[in-house]
Design a protein around this motif. Structure first.
Motif, short mmCIF file in Angstrom:
data_model
loop_
_atom_site.label_atom_id
_atom_site.label_comp_id
_atom_site.label_asym_id
_atom_site.label_seq_id
_atom_site.Cartn_x
_atom_site.Cartn_y
_atom_site.Cartn_z
N CYS A 104 -7.14 0.56 -11.07
CA CYS A 104 -6.44 1.83 -10.82
C CYS A 104 -6.75 2.87 -11.89
CB CYS A 104 -4.94 1.64 -10.57
SG CYS A 104 -3.99 1.18 -11.98
N ALA A 105 -7.47 2.47 -12.95
CA ALA A 105 -7.98 3.48 -13.90
C ALA A 105 -9.11 4.29 -13.24
CB ALA A 105 -8.50 2.81 -15.17
N GLU A 106 -9.77 3.71 -12.26
CA GLU A 106 -10.89 4.39 -11.59
C GLU A 106 -10.47 5.02 -10.26
OE1 GLU A 106 -14.32 4.02 -12.71
OE2 GLU A 106 -13.84 2.69 -14.39
N ARG A 107 -9.47 4.42 -9.63
CA ARG A 107 -9.00 4.94 -8.34
C ARG A 107 -7.49 4.72 -8.25
NH1 ARG A 107 -7.59 4.08 -3.05
NH2 ARG A 107 -7.52 1.81 -3.20
N GLU A 108 -6.75 5.81 -8.23
CA GLU A 108 -5.29 5.70 -8.22
C GLU A 108 -4.78 5.20 -6.87
OE1 GLU A 108 -2.38 8.90 -9.51
OE2 GLU A 108 -4.23 9.53 -10.52
N PHE A 109 -3.74 4.39 -6.91
CA PHE A 109 -3.14 3.92 -5.66
C PHE A 109 -2.28 5.00 -5.03
CE2 PHE A 109 -3.57 -0.18 -8.08
CZ PHE A 109 -4.61 -0.67 -7.30
N GLN A 110 -2.21 4.97 -3.71
CA GLN A 110 -1.34 5.88 -2.97
C GLN A 110 -0.09 5.13 -2.56
OE1 GLN A 110 -3.50 8.07 0.01
NE2 GLN A 110 -5.24 8.37 -1.37
N PRO A 111 1.02 5.85 -2.33
CA PRO A 111 2.29 5.16 -2.03
C PRO A 111 2.18 4.20 -0.85
CG PRO A 111 2.65 7.51 -2.38
CD PRO A 111 1.17 7.31 -2.40
N GLN A 112 1.44 4.60 0.19
CA GLN A 112 1.33 3.72 1.36
C GLN A 112 0.54 2.45 1.04
OE1 GLN A 112 -0.02 6.68 0.96
NE2 GLN A 112 -2.00 6.93 1.97
N GLU A 113 -0.27 2.50 -0.01
CA GLU A 113 -0.99 1.28 -0.43
C GLU A 113 -0.04 0.31 -1.12
OE1 GLU A 113 -4.46 3.38 -2.44
OE2 GLU A 113 -5.53 1.95 -1.16
N ILE A 114 0.88 0.88 -1.92
CA ILE A 114 1.86 0.02 -2.60
C ILE A 114 2.69 -0.72 -1.55
CG2 ILE A 114 3.89 0.09 -4.13
CD1 ILE A 114 2.39 2.50 -5.54
N GLU A 115 3.06 -0.02 -0.49
CA GLU A 115 3.79 -0.62 0.64
C GLU A 115 3.01 -1.76 1.30
OE1 GLU A 115 6.76 0.04 2.43
OE2 GLU A 115 7.22 0.91 0.47
N ALA A 116 1.69 -1.56 1.42
CA ALA A 116 0.87 -2.48 2.23
C ALA A 116 0.30 -3.65 1.44
CB ALA A 116 -0.27 -1.69 2.88
N TRP A 117 0.65 -3.74 0.17
CA TRP A 117 -0.02 -4.71 -0.71
C TRP A 117 0.22 -6.15 -0.27
CZ3 TRP A 117 -4.03 -5.74 -3.08
CH2 TRP A 117 -4.14 -6.50 -4.25
N GLU A 118 1.48 -6.49 0.06
CA GLU A 118 1.75 -7.87 0.49
C GLU A 118 0.93 -8.20 1.74
OE1 GLU A 118 5.81 -8.81 1.55
OE2 GLU A 118 5.25 -10.85 2.19
N TYR A 119 0.92 -7.26 2.66
CA TYR A 119 0.15 -7.47 3.89
C TYR A 119 -1.32 -7.80 3.58
CZ TYR A 119 -2.19 -6.47 8.31
OH TYR A 119 -2.96 -6.57 9.43
N MET A 120 -1.91 -7.00 2.70
CA MET A 120 -3.33 -7.17 2.41
C MET A 120 -3.62 -8.51 1.72
SD MET A 120 -4.87 -4.62 3.67
CE MET A 120 -4.35 -3.01 4.33
N LEU A 121 -2.75 -8.89 0.78
CA LEU A 121 -2.94 -10.17 0.09
C LEU A 121 -2.88 -11.33 1.08
CD1 LEU A 121 -0.75 -9.51 -3.08
CD2 LEU A 121 -3.22 -9.95 -3.10
N ARG A 122 -1.93 -11.25 2.02
CA ARG A 122 -1.77 -12.33 3.00
C ARG A 122 -2.90 -12.31 4.01
NH1 ARG A 122 4.67 -12.33 4.37
NH2 ARG A 122 3.95 -13.75 6.05
N ALA A 123 -3.31 -11.11 4.43
CA ALA A 123 -4.43 -11.02 5.39
C ALA A 123 -5.71 -11.56 4.77
CB ALA A 123 -4.63 -9.57 5.83
N ALA A 124 -5.92 -11.25 3.49
CA ALA A 124 -7.13 -11.71 2.80
C ALA A 124 -7.12 -13.23 2.63
CB ALA A 124 -7.25 -11.01 1.45
N ALA A 125 -5.95 -13.79 2.31
CA ALA A 125 -5.85 -15.25 2.16
C ALA A 125 -6.06 -15.93 3.51
CB ALA A 125 -4.48 -15.62 1.57
N LEU A 126 -5.46 -15.36 4.55
CA LEU A 126 -5.60 -15.92 5.90
C LEU A 126 -7.06 -15.98 6.34
CD1 LEU A 126 -4.28 -16.83 8.62
CD2 LEU A 126 -4.28 -14.40 9.28
#
Lengths: 313, 313
Positions: free
Chosen positions: A248-270
């Motif tokens: 995030c020093a190179e690319r700042e997170f957007q609020p909707q990304e903070i919301e979607a983080w759990e989803y992405m971690l689980r989708a990536a693991a799946l």
């Protein structure tokens, strides 16, 4: 698998006449890679890697190879593909598509320190930033439809408990996401075995053959799940904090990304649980590599369900 | 000259924000180069060379830099320029055009063996072959008109004998040539200090800032005059035979080239005699390098007049 397609020296010399790499000095098969045949080749002009694509369709290869060239042109530590005398990156060898790229130095780091994770976080974010000026587009072949189809294929072979977990995750995966989640070209497979270091210096990012256009945050989740998980599947918080802070020093997170983080971690693991289950249950003909353990990703998935980390560490 | 334009660390860090090379780790001026300021820079992504163009016009830079990229894309040992975040190779630094290229390994070989000359002959021919698919075009700024103008400028400073030699050569240079002499993009300055080796391996061809479209045979003559001349100016026939045999293994000579060989050798010697005379007689302001000795090329010129070697050694 190790080397699938066997190449004789004379065939290789004939093939190399289509390039401007000078005489062949030596070559050897590389005992790595799941879907391609790879050879190290040394010519008068240096060291290169020849890849013969066993499964990938020739149509998608220009996307992968021009993206590798794009990143290399911007100073990223990626292997530049070599154009033949006609200016093309893809040729045919033994009736299969083939390409030559520059060989990068370095070694995989299988037990990364926080410092390595910092470097990987920077590099991933740089890749996302540099990818903004890349014009190619390719849908993610490992999408929800693939997950559902693969789940159907493997389900009967699983324990009741695992069947339940898999069904739940497929359902979870179908939820609607914010429409303005940042997308772009992603590596989609930035595991430790696709990154090379010399000491603390990242010298090579390889294997772009899952690259596609998808959520940038999904790419980060794939990377975090591999680089920052302990053997039990739980997060190593030092590595996690290091990687995320660097990213995030190179690319700042957007609020909707903070919301979607759990989803992405689980989708990536799946996604990796499923592909490993499939590879284990339905091994490919002629495959002589060790299959990777699906349970590692089941554990990571369960850990992400039970203990959702913050995207702002 | 050595470093002309002084860069502070903070300026360089600001400049690098336009690239995706990671944080600056170190930099140092390079004490070499006649017309540009060069710095080695090390960032998180590796080692690069920053060049600030002191004299070259920004218009011509895309030609040089895209040609370097073209050669590197084809697997030649040339430094790939680095694109900035907008995809451009040329930026402005301190009101001057500037570019970053990858740093190549290796060292100059000032006393080359026949083996080195073989390698250089191969590489030059490969460059000419790969150049066929390059679409840029730029006239040679060191053409006959330049030779005449420069001769006028330096003539009064020469001995009677040298004046006579120079006048004769200008006259000789004006003769008509066969219209079908092979042309293409040439390096035009492939001297020993523009080629780097590690042992017997050619690892770098640098300094493309005289590259232009001209006779391929002229490029070979420039190369032979530097790599294959003894201190007296006469040819080292072992080196000469090695370089020519290697070259024509990659690109066959045409009959009209065999005819034009004496002309090219003399034109190539004249060009460097003239530029060195000019640099010595009219040194540039602020120049702190040692001027190169013009007499070396007067001797080479006289040797080529007196003893014309065959193009089929």
């Amino acid at each position: 698998m190790s080397v699938y397609t066997n190449i004789e020296q004379q065939e290789l010399e004939t093939f190399l006449k289509q390039y401007s790499l000078g005489a062949l000095l030596s070559y050897e098969g590389i005992n790595a890679g799941i879907e391609n045949t790879n050879y190290f080749i040394t010519t008068e002009n240096g060291e290169f890697v020849l890849t013969i694509f066993e499964e990938l369709k020739a149509e998608a290869l220009p996307y992968y190879l021009t993206f590798m060239a794009h990143l290399s042109d911007h100073g990223m530590p990626t292997a530049h593909p070599i154009a033949d005398l006609q200016g093309d990156y893809v040729r045919v060898l033994k009736d299969k598509p083939a390409a030559i790229v520059r060989r990068l130095e370095g070694q995989n780091v299988l037990e990364p320190t926080s410092e390595h994770c910092t470097t990987v976080g920077h590099a991933l974010a740089q890749m996302h930033v540099v990818g903004e000026s890349f014009s190619g587009a390719l849908a993610n072949p490992r999408d929800i439809a693939w997950s559902e189809k693969t789940a159907q294929r493997v389900l009967a072979q699983l324990s009741d408990e695992d069947q339940q977990l898999l069904k739940n995750e497929i359902q979870y995966r179908k939820q609607p996401l914010a429409s303005n989640l940042p997308q772009g070209i992603i590596h989609a497979d930035l595991f430790r075995d696709n990154v090379m270091f010399m000491g603390q210096t990242l010298t090579g990012i390889i294997d772009f053959y899952y690259a596609c256009n998808d959520y940038l945050l999904y790419d980060l989740a794939v990377t975090v799940n591999d680089w920052c998980s302990l053997e039990t599947g739980t997060l190593n918080m030092d590595s996690y904090t290091a990687l995320l802070n660097a990213y995030c020093a190179e690319r700042e997170f957007q609020p909707q990304e903070i919301e979607a983080w759990e989803y992405m971690l689980r989708a990536a693991a799946l996604r990796f649980w499923l592909s490993r289950l499939q590879d284990k249950i339905f091994p490919k003909d002629g495959e002589i590599t060790h299959t990777k353990d699906p349970n590692i990703f089941k554990n990571i998935l369960q850990s992400r369900i039970n203990d959702v980390p913050s995207l702002n560490p």
